[in-house]
Every structure is written in structure tokens, then in C-alpha cells.
Design an enzyme around this catalytic site. Structure first.
Site, PDB file in Angstrom:
ATOM      1  N   GLY A   1       0.801  -1.224   0.000  1.00 57.44           N
ATOM      2  CA  GLY A   1       0.000   0.000   0.000  1.00 57.44           C
ATOM      3  C   GLY A   1       0.833   1.272   0.000  1.00 57.44           C
ATOM      4  O   GLY A   1       0.419   2.292  -0.550  1.00 57.44           O
TER       5      GLY A   1
ATOM      6  N   GLU B   1       3.461  -9.315  -1.123  1.00 54.46           N
ATOM      7  CA  GLU B   1       2.131  -9.909  -0.918  1.00 54.46           C
ATOM      8  C   GLU B   1       2.062 -11.425  -1.098  1.00 54.46           C
ATOM      9  O   GLU B   1       1.196 -12.065  -0.491  1.00 54.46           O
ATOM     10  CB  GLU B   1       1.102  -9.254  -1.848  1.00 54.46           C
ATOM     11  CG  GLU B   1       0.726  -7.839  -1.471  1.00 54.46           C
ATOM     12  CD  GLU B   1       1.686  -6.789  -2.007  1.00 54.46           C
ATOM     13  OE1 GLU B   1       2.693  -7.155  -2.642  1.00 54.46           O
ATOM     14  OE2 GLU B   1       1.410  -5.598  -1.798  1.00 54.46           O
TER      15      GLU B   1
END
Ligand code: QUE
Length: 340
Positions: free
Chosen positions: A119, A142
Site C-alpha cells: 500500500g 504480498e
């Protein structure tokens, strides 16, 4: 990891010719929650049309992190509770902020002086100028928690040199500040001891051109010696082909990449690779749409995401149990359906 309620998690201010945004959740490495995302949207809406604001400066509080990612612990709790609406709000509003930054009508200056993952990359990578210091550490980690490169990076990563973006997405490789400039994720290398003076000059002048007075030539990329092998292996279109190519390299570096990939969620690796290949042919808006659809399926209809967040972030360092357990068992048709 609760922060005191009185301390705002985003500190937005007008300083001189700048709008400044400080991500202020240092104990959580400034990881983004929904309240922070909404503050970003407010700043974008207010400062885009405000002529007195010449540029925006974005930075992280606490000296260790720019922004470690999204609040994936909370997303996991929503998933366990079956709260699809809250997951949808989080991702839809986060991606709207990524889109708002990409189309922001003036310089969006990211001062990346610590950890910047997931993010955090989405808050900086879509607009220039992106400034990194020797303390910056950038990654798309991720696949370790069975998510995938989102926040619009499915548009960015396939456009990095050669197969560097695919390598970053699949292995979660950490890039230091200088590496990030060479990889195309950052624009300027500024030593951290000059950052306060750079910030003051930006506030005073509102002119991003002042960065040239502080920027230095970054040292050589730590991955330079492996660039050819990255392109040879990570340029291939299936996970089994990438693993076979790495094995054929017969180098310590390639063996290390195999070890790393074997730890990641097999489903997530295959979905992430497919996402990046599709992203190469799509617009940023199409990529964000694709990520939103994939996110719904990954978070609510696959067990690996909950297991990944549990093992990496809740029971820190536990070994995750992936389903299926190996890349060889992943059904390509099932991966295709995750995009619907
Ligand atoms: C993969 C990720 C994330 C991660 C680790 C991964 C991520 C994220 C965090 C994180 C780190 C520290 C915190 C926090 C979150 O770690 O997205 O709240 O204090 O936000 O391997 O995707």
C-alpha cells in the site's frame, strides 16, 4: 497495536506553498487503515483544485517507515467474520486513492526514508517525484501472505525494465533506495541527512525543481549482476517454467530464488503472475478493476490469505499451510476463474 486515540493517524497541513501529509501510525509502521485512506481522499479533493497549493509532500512518522502496507490484519478479521462489505469498502476506497494520486494535477512528492511496501508503494509510485534515501526499503511482499500485487502495481510492475517487476512481485525482493531508482520505482536519490533541508526548500518554493540541488547519483544496483538471469527466468509465463529456468541457471542466486518462491502461497504466485501478464496490456483503471475482482476472490473464497496473514503477521514466523501446497498442484483453470 493500538495508537493513542488523541493522536491523528494522518496529519494534514498547509505549510508555505505545500500541502503536507504525514502518515502517523509509527507502531504499525504507518500501515494504512480505512480512516487514513479517507483522509487521503479528502486531501486529494481539497488540494487538487486549490491554487495556493503548488505541490503535496507525503512522508511517514517515526523514522522507521514510510508505509508498510494496508491493514491486512483487519482485512483478515473481516474475512473471518464474513464481512464482505467492509473488505469491499477498504479495497475500493484504497484503489480510488491510488487513482486520485495518479491523476493529481500537481507534483505529489513522496519522501521515502524507511520501509515502503504494498500500500505504501501505491501511495507513491503513480506520480513523481519519488525520492528515496539510503534508509529506504521497498518491496511488494504480498505473495508471502497469499495476496497479490495490488494498489495499481499490476499496471506499474510489467512496465519496469525487463522482467524486474515480475521478479519483485513473485519473490517479494527488498530493494534499497538506490536499487529502487535503478528498478524504476523511484526518481531521485537523496541522502537522509539532506531530507529536512529538501523538505524546507519544497515548502518555501513550491517548486519540485529544487530536488536537483539535493539529489545524488545512486550507487550501483545490488541486483545488477543478476539482471540478465532475472530477465531469462522471470520473463517466462508460467510458474513451473520460471522454476525450471531458475534450476537450469545453477547459481547460488537462482537457488535462493527457488527457496523463496517455494515458501510463498502457490495459488498466489500463479494468480500474481497472471495478473502482471494481463496488466501489461491494460490501463491503470482496468488494472485497478482487475485487482478489485481478484481481491474479492482471494480474500473470501480462498483459504490461503487468512492463513498467510495468520502465519506472517499474527503468529509471527509460523510456517503457513497452503492449499494446494505446491505450485505443481495449482489448476490453471482455477486461477483463470479468480479473475471473474
Ligand atoms: C506482506 C504484506 C504485508 C506485510 C507483510 C507481508 C502488508 C502489511 C504489513 C504490515 C507490517 C507491519 C505492520 C502492519 C502491517 O506486512 O501488507 O500493520 O505493523 O501491511 O509479508 O502484504
Amino acid at each position: 497495536m493500538s495508537d493513542t486515540a488523541t493522536e491523528p493517524t494522518i496529519i494534514a497541513a498547509r505549510e508555505g506553498a505545500a500541502g503536507t501529509l504525514l502518515m502517523n501510525r509509527p507502531k504499525a509502521l504507518n500501515a494504512l487503515d480505512l480512516a487514513m485512506i479517507r483522509e487521503f481522499q479528502k486531501a486529494i479533493d481539497a488540494w487538487g483544485p486549490e491554487t495556493a497549493v503548488k505541490l503535496v509532500i507525503l512522508e511517514g512518522a517515526g523514522g522507521r517507515a514510510f508505509c508498510a502496507g494496508g491493514d491486512v490484519r483487519r482485512i483478515r478479521e473481516y474475512a473471518i467474520a464474513g464481512d464482505e462489505a467492509s473488505v469491499e469498502s477498504f479495497f475500493a476506497e484504497e484503489y480510488a486513492v491510488n487513482r486520485g494520486i495518479a491523476t493529481f494535477p500537481k507534483p505529489w512528492v513522496s519522501l521515502i526514508d524507511g520501509v515502503c511496501m504494498g500500500g505504501g508503494i501505491g501511495l507513491s509510485v503513480h506520480r513523481t517525484p519519488r525520492i528515496v534515501t539510503e534508509k529506504a526499503l521497498l518491496a511488494m511482499p504480498e505473495t508471502a501472505i497469499a495476496l497479490f500485487p495490488d494498489v495499481g502495481t499490476s499496471y506499474i510492475l510489467p512496465r519496469l525494465p525487463g522482467a524486474v517487476g515480475t521478479w519483485l512481485a513473485l519473490t517479494g525482493a527488498r530493494l534499497k533506495g538506490a536499487d529502487a531508482v535503478h528498478a524504476g520505482l523511484a526518481d531521485h536519490y537523496v541522502p537522509s541527512d539532506k531530507l529536512a533541508a529538501l523538505r524546507a526548500a519544497l515548502v518555501e518554493t513550491g517548486d519540485a525543481g529544487v530536488i536537483a540541488r539535493f539529489a545524488e547519483t545512486p550507487p550501483e544496483a545490488s541486483f545488477a549482476a543478476h539482471r540478465a538471469a532475472i530477465d531469462r527466468c522471470f520473463g517466462l509465463d508460467t510458474m513451473p517454467a520460471i522454476l525450471a529456468a531458475l534450476a537450469a541457471e545453477k547459481t547460488d542466486w537462482a537457488a535462493e530464488q527457488i527457496t523463496v518462491l517455494r515458501r510463498m502461497s502457490p495459488t498466489s504466485l500463479c494468480a500474481s503472475l497472471e495478473l502482471i501478464r494481463r496488466g501489461a496490456k491494460a490501463t491503470l483503471d482496468q488494472c485497478l478493476e482487475m485487482e478489485l475482482a481478484l481481491g474479492r476472490n482471494v480474500v473470501h473464497r480462498h483459504p490461503d490469505f487468512r492463513e498467510g496473514v495468520r502465519s506472517v503477521l499474527v503468529d509471527k514466523g509460523a510456517v503457513p499451510t497452503w492449499m494446494p501446497a505446491t505450485i505443481e498442484e495449482v489448476d490453471p483453470a482455477a486461477i483463470g476463474r479468480m479473475f471473474d
